[in-house]
Write a protein that holds these residues in place. Structure first.
Motif, PDB file in Angstrom:
ATOM      1  N   LYS A 207       0.846  -1.189   0.000  1.00 51.07           N
ATOM      2  CA  LYS A 207       0.000   0.000   0.000  1.00 51.07           C
ATOM      3  C   LYS A 207       0.890   1.252   0.000  1.00 51.07           C
ATOM      4  O   LYS A 207       1.120   1.863   1.036  1.00 51.07           O
ATOM      5  N   PRO A 208       1.382   1.628  -1.187  1.00 45.96           N
ATOM      6  CA  PRO A 208       2.323   2.754  -1.273  1.00 45.96           C
ATOM      7  C   PRO A 208       1.772   4.084  -0.751  1.00 45.96           C
ATOM      8  O   PRO A 208       2.547   4.960  -0.362  1.00 45.96           O
ATOM      9  N   ASP A 209       0.444   4.212  -0.729  1.00 45.91           N
ATOM     10  CA  ASP A 209      -0.153   5.451  -0.241  1.00 45.91           C
ATOM     11  C   ASP A 209      -0.540   5.382   1.235  1.00 45.91           C
ATOM     12  O   ASP A 209      -1.298   6.221   1.730  1.00 45.91           O
ATOM     13  N   ALA A 210      -0.009   4.394   1.948  1.00 45.57           N
ATOM     14  CA  ALA A 210      -0.293   4.279   3.390  1.00 45.57           C
ATOM     15  C   ALA A 210       0.133   5.555   4.102  1.00 45.57           C
ATOM     16  O   ALA A 210       1.160   6.161   3.778  1.00 45.57           O
ATOM     17  N   SER A 211      -0.654   5.963   5.096  1.00 45.20           N
ATOM     18  CA  SER A 211      -0.343   7.190   5.826  1.00 45.20           C
ATOM     19  C   SER A 211       0.878   6.980   6.719  1.00 45.20           C
ATOM     20  O   SER A 211       1.249   5.850   7.058  1.00 45.20           O
ATOM     21  N   LYS A 212       1.457   8.101   7.136  1.00 48.05           N
ATOM     22  CA  LYS A 212       2.607   8.043   8.041  1.00 48.05           C
ATOM     23  C   LYS A 212       2.224   7.350   9.351  1.00 48.05           C
ATOM     24  O   LYS A 212       3.010   6.600   9.936  1.00 48.05           O
ATOM     25  N   LYS A 213       0.997   7.589   9.788  1.00 51.05           N
ATOM     26  CA  LYS A 213       0.524   6.965  11.027  1.00 51.05           C
ATOM     27  C   LYS A 213       0.417   5.453  10.865  1.00 51.05           C
ATOM     28  O   LYS A 213       0.814   4.689  11.764  1.00 51.05           O
ATOM     29  N   GLU A 214      -0.106   4.993   9.735  1.00 46.63           N
ATOM     30  CA  GLU A 214      -0.201   3.553   9.491  1.00 46.63           C
ATOM     31  C   GLU A 214       1.184   2.911   9.459  1.00 46.63           C
ATOM     32  O   GLU A 214       1.395   1.836  10.028  1.00 46.63           O
ATOM     33  N   LEU A 215       2.092   3.570   8.803  1.00 43.28           N
ATOM     34  CA  LEU A 215       3.455   3.039   8.718  1.00 43.28           C
ATOM     35  C   LEU A 215       4.120   3.008  10.093  1.00 43.28           C
ATOM     36  O   LEU A 215       4.797   2.037  10.443  1.00 43.28           O
ATOM     37  N   ARG A 216       3.907   4.065  10.875  1.00 41.65           N
ATOM     38  CA  ARG A 216       4.491   4.111  12.217  1.00 41.65           C
ATOM     39  C   ARG A 216       3.918   3.009  13.097  1.00 41.65           C
ATOM     40  O   ARG A 216       4.649   2.373  13.879  1.00 41.65           O
ATOM     41  N   ASN A 217       2.620   2.750  12.984  1.00 37.12           N
ATOM     42  CA  ASN A 217       1.981   1.704  13.789  1.00 37.12           C
ATOM     43  C   ASN A 217       2.480   0.316  13.409  1.00 37.12           C
ATOM     44  O   ASN A 217       2.420  -0.612  14.233  1.00 37.12           O
ATOM     45  N   ALA A 218       2.981   0.166  12.175  1.00 34.58           N
ATOM     46  CA  ALA A 218       3.488  -1.141  11.737  1.00 34.58           C
ATOM     47  C   ALA A 218       4.896  -1.415  12.255  1.00 34.58           C
ATOM     48  O   ALA A 218       5.369  -2.561  12.207  1.00 34.58           O
ATOM     49  N   PHE A 219       5.572  -0.403  12.757  1.00 40.44           N
ATOM     50  CA  PHE A 219       6.946  -0.574  13.245  1.00 40.44           C
ATOM     51  C   PHE A 219       6.957  -1.431  14.504  1.00 40.44           C
ATOM     52  O   PHE A 219       6.314  -1.106  15.504  1.00 40.44           O
ATOM     53  N   ALA A 220       7.682  -2.551  14.465  1.00 37.49           N
ATOM     54  CA  ALA A 220       7.737  -3.496  15.593  1.00 37.49           C
ATOM     55  C   ALA A 220       8.858  -3.078  16.545  1.00 37.49           C
ATOM     56  O   ALA A 220       9.958  -3.638  16.533  1.00 37.49           O
ATOM     57  N   GLU A 221       8.552  -2.102  17.385  1.00 38.27           N
ATOM     58  CA  GLU A 221       9.577  -1.479  18.223  1.00 38.27           C
ATOM     59  C   GLU A 221      10.288  -2.476  19.131  1.00 38.27           C
ATOM     60  O   GLU A 221      11.485  -2.342  19.409  1.00 38.27           O
ATOM     61  N   ASN A 222       9.578  -3.490  19.594  1.00 38.63           N
ATOM     62  CA  ASN A 222      10.187  -4.463  20.510  1.00 38.63           C
ATOM     63  C   ASN A 222      11.248  -5.320  19.822  1.00 38.63           C
ATOM     64  O   ASN A 222      12.050  -5.990  20.490  1.00 38.63           O
ATOM     65  N   LEU A 223      11.269  -5.314  18.489  1.00 37.15           N
ATOM     66  CA  LEU A 223      12.255  -6.100  17.740  1.00 37.15           C
ATOM     67  C   LEU A 223      13.455  -5.279  17.286  1.00 37.15           C
ATOM     68  O   LEU A 223      14.378  -5.815  16.678  1.00 37.15           O
ATOM     69  N   PHE A 224      13.444  -3.981  17.584  1.00 38.41           N
ATOM     70  CA  PHE A 224      14.490  -3.103  17.069  1.00 38.41           C
ATOM     71  C   PHE A 224      15.862  -3.462  17.633  1.00 38.41           C
ATOM     72  O   PHE A 224      16.031  -3.659  18.829  1.00 38.41           O
ATOM     73  N   ASP A 225      16.851  -3.530  16.735  1.00 40.19           N
ATOM     74  CA  ASP A 225      18.235  -3.808  17.109  1.00 40.19           C
ATOM     75  C   ASP A 225      19.108  -2.704  16.528  1.00 40.19           C
ATOM     76  O   ASP A 225      19.254  -2.589  15.305  1.00 40.19           O
ATOM     77  N   SER A 226      19.691  -1.886  17.392  1.00 40.35           N
ATOM     78  CA  SER A 226      20.477  -0.743  16.925  1.00 40.35           C
ATOM     79  C   SER A 226      21.686  -1.154  16.093  1.00 40.35           C
ATOM     80  O   SER A 226      22.223  -0.350  15.321  1.00 40.35           O
ATOM     81  N   GLU A 227      22.111  -2.417  16.219  1.00 38.07           N
ATOM     82  CA  GLU A 227      23.246  -2.871  15.413  1.00 38.07           C
ATOM     83  C   GLU A 227      22.900  -2.938  13.930  1.00 38.07           C
ATOM     84  O   GLU A 227      23.785  -2.931  13.076  1.00 38.07           O
ATOM     85  N   ASN A 228      21.606  -3.013  13.617  1.00 38.12           N
ATOM     86  CA  ASN A 228      21.179  -3.104  12.221  1.00 38.12           C
ATOM     87  C   ASN A 228      20.906  -1.744  11.592  1.00 38.12           C
ATOM     88  O   ASN A 228      20.543  -1.666  10.418  1.00 38.12           O
ATOM     89  N   LEU A 229      21.062  -0.675  12.355  1.00 31.17           N
ATOM     90  CA  LEU A 229      20.804   0.666  11.841  1.00 31.17           C
ATOM     91  C   LEU A 229      21.964   1.583  12.188  1.00 31.17           C
ATOM     92  O   LEU A 229      22.226   1.838  13.367  1.00 31.17           O
ATOM     93  N   SER A 230      22.652   2.074  11.177  1.00 32.81           N
ATOM     94  CA  SER A 230      23.731   3.029  11.423  1.00 32.81           C
ATOM     95  C   SER A 230      23.383   4.372  10.786  1.00 32.81           C
ATOM     96  O   SER A 230      22.853   4.436   9.677  1.00 32.81           O
TER      97      SER A 230
END
Length: 300
Positions: A207-230
């Motif tokens: 859904k390329p036209d998904a809202s910013k809110k929808e995209l933010r809600n899809a973010f699985a914060e509990n799975l975030f690993d800072s080693e994978n993001l520089s």
């Protein structure tokens, strides 16, 4: 002629000769530096080159419209993203096409179009798919954590406004960047393995036209690993002859360690002199000051 006088004349002649050689080598070194490097403020990325690309570079330019159409179609069909083409650089048996996404998520990346027997083959277009995925994911991460990035951007812009450091030009990012989400001062590298962003990426493709809110809600914060993001910050000294300043380097490093409200991730920081390599887009040199792998500044 007395031997002492002859000896003195030989010494004088030798010193003149060595002085001339020293001047010659110094002039040659400066000439070499000017050919290889350019002030970062003057660098547009048009100087970027790839090995063995001179012949295909000319063929690509003669077929620019065909290559642009094929590239735009490829990104729209494969990644549901509208892009604009900024630069084409010849490579061995093909052309590297630098693009920028239109709107959000914002990112820079590239694709390849093959050239065989002096003919452009627009149906043979492809890319390093994991790199495009990482580019889009970095753009999505910036998009859904907009406030946190605004704080980081404001800090780096305030540093530049002081006049002692600067970043790359917008034209350089467009014509030779291709590293995902980029600003003149940093780029984001979000590994395709990062689990927290994967649901956001999948939603965007569905859904390329998904809202910013929808995209933010899809973010699985509990799975975030800072080693994978520089978040890779790279600054340059503003003055042409200035060496990287340890005082500025230490100050920025300390600020990144202590600042609140900036995006989570692993930060690297490089402070270069004023020069960037014309053909490679690289500013890091032996005199650069660096804080990077494995000693990232981790914010989580």
């Amino acid at each position: 002629m007395p031997m002492k006088r002859i000896f003195l004349l030989v010494l004088i002649g030798l010193s003149i000769f060595l002085g001339g050689c020293s001047s010659f080598f110094r002039d040659n070194e400066e000439e070499h530096i000017q050919k290889v490097y350019i002030r970062v403020q003057d660098y547009t990325g048009e100087e970027y080159r790839q090995p063995f690309g001179k012949k295909t570079d000319k063929i690509a330019e003669e077929n620019r419209a065909v290559i642009e159409d094929a590239t735009i179609k490829y990104f729209k069909e494969t990644y549901k993203t509208d892009v604009k083409v900024h630069n084409m650089v010849g490579v061995l048996e093909g052309v590297k096409v630098f693009v920028e996404s239109i709107g959000e998520p914002h990112f820079y990346t590239y694709a390849y179009v093959q050239i065989q027997n002096n003919k452009v083959l627009p149906h043979l277009i492809g890319a390093e798919k994991y790199k495009i995925q990482e580019a889009i994911q970095g753009g999505l991460y910036h998009m859904i954590f907009e406030e946190e990035f605004q704080k980081l951007d404001g800090y780096l812009e305030s540093l530049a406004e002081e006049g002692r450091v600067t970043g790359k030009t917008k034209e350089a990012l467009q014509n030779a960047g291709g590293l995902g989400f980029m600003t003149p001062y940093y780029f984001i590298n979000m590994l395709s393995a990062e689990a927290a962003i994967k649901p956001v990426y999948d939603l965007y493709l569905r859904k390329p036209d998904a809202s910013k809110k929808e995209l933010r809600n899809a973010f699985a914060e509990n799975l975030f690993d800072s080693e994978n993001l520089s978040i890779n910050i790279q600054l340059f000294m503003s003055d042409k002859g200035a060496e990287p300043s340890e005082e500025i380097f230490n100050r920025v490093t300390r600020d990144l360690e202590e600042m609140s409200g900036i995006p989570k991730g692993s930060y690297s920081f490089t402070l270069n002199d004023n020069l960037i390599q014309r053909e490679t887009f690289q500013g890091v040199k032996d005199n650069s000051l660096r804080r990077s792998y494995p000693d990232y500044i981790v914010r989580d």
